[in-house]
Design an enzyme around this catalytic site. Sequence first.
Site, mmCIF file in Angstrom:
data_model
loop_
_atom_site.group_PDB
_atom_site.id
_atom_site.type_symbol
_atom_site.label_atom_id
_atom_site.label_comp_id
_atom_site.label_asym_id
_atom_site.label_seq_id
_atom_site.Cartn_x
_atom_site.Cartn_y
_atom_site.Cartn_z
ATOM 1 N N TYR A 160 0.818 -1.211 0.000
ATOM 2 C CA TYR A 160 0.000 0.000 0.000
ATOM 3 C C TYR A 160 0.853 1.262 0.000
ATOM 4 O O TYR A 160 1.777 1.410 0.793
ATOM 5 C CB TYR A 160 -0.934 0.001 1.215
ATOM 6 N N HIS A 217 -3.522 -0.101 6.491
ATOM 7 C CA HIS A 217 -4.604 -0.008 5.510
ATOM 8 C C HIS A 217 -5.465 -1.269 5.474
ATOM 9 O O HIS A 217 -5.764 -1.818 4.413
ATOM 10 C CB HIS A 217 -4.059 0.311 4.115
#
Length: 408
Positions: A160, A217
């Site tokens: 991410y 995330h």
Amino acid sequence: MKITGGKVFVGGPGRNYVTLKLMTDEGVYGLGDATLNNRETLPAQYLSDYLLPALEGMDPRNSEDIWQFLYRGAYFRRGPIAMAAFGAIDMALWDIKGKLANMPVYQLLGGRSRQGAMAYAHATGADLEELCDQVAGYVAQGYKAVRVQCGIPGMPSASYAVPETKGDNRHYMTDFSGVRPKVETWDSGRYLRYMPDALAELRARFGPELHLLHDVHHRLTPREAAGFAKAVEPADLFWLEDPTPAEDQDALRLIRHHATTPIAIGEVFNSLWDCNRLIEDELIDFIRVAVTYAGGITPVRRIVDLAGMHHVRTGFHGAPSHSPISMAAQAHLNVWAPNFGIQEYLVLGTPACDALFPSDHRMEDGMIHVSEAPGLGVHFDEREAERYDWVPGSHPVVRLEDGTMWNY
């Protein structure tokens, strides 16, 4: 004084900002941000077709009643599309109220609690060396806090918020080549084996004074997140963000029982009712709601007040999808909030953006300083807006190596 209508603009420099201009019969207008990243046309259409016609003739000074009218009057409540539209209207109403009072919005909230609001930058690298270079660059600019995201050795594709290759400066969050999303591949095992040592190395290199933040995330299971939060305690993170999917709020109890690493969560929340249990049970340390997605200044102020009763500080979302209007609304809340924590900052400062949204809000030495202009203190150049159109785009999606869909 009455609302006479409004205009909705979609587009911007490298972003599909959704900008509302709410007009009155006395010539005073207010600005609001309804940008819902990669779904921008939906709140824009909701505003144009349903909400703005219903507001005509109302007194814009009655912002509380109008917010209740929007929220309680919607049989199907909440959700990001509706709340982004409500948020834009609420921001515009506060902007109008500030202009009528000849005061910046923060004065209407209760005045200053601080001179500036600490912000954090985003540092990312395809490997640890590149990440360290970016962190050093932000430190040289005066930032006191930096979020750090790093490529994982052996990961089939970028993790991410990480570029695919070293030196790739394209923004990593949105691909505007169409609505079909890019597919990334995730491996929790590789991440869990690598990232604690990487964070420890960053702490050793940059010392104890720099605030380091890290975003998982939503990628870990509760057991994995609890172990990871414990493993990174020596790195003394300012916060660990979104360690598990936000829907399973009881998972945070497991993390709390095993680690003292501060937890930040909430950027996908749309109302007080999404986070009141987390705050009241003190399962988080920072609440990450955004003024746009959570319905505007009026409801977010209530979240801030509740959080302050339970030792929870603010950490408002500030990704590139938030226009300078919503960032200004958050700047006013930040300078007022007695339980302010930190502000994410990844949007303002480009010449094209400044031309579209002129303002006196400024970033200096890692601190956001709010404008003293009446209202929100942001202008909108409609002629400049004519240069931009909506461009379809999507966030990536995530699959495991065997093809199983995973959490973005």
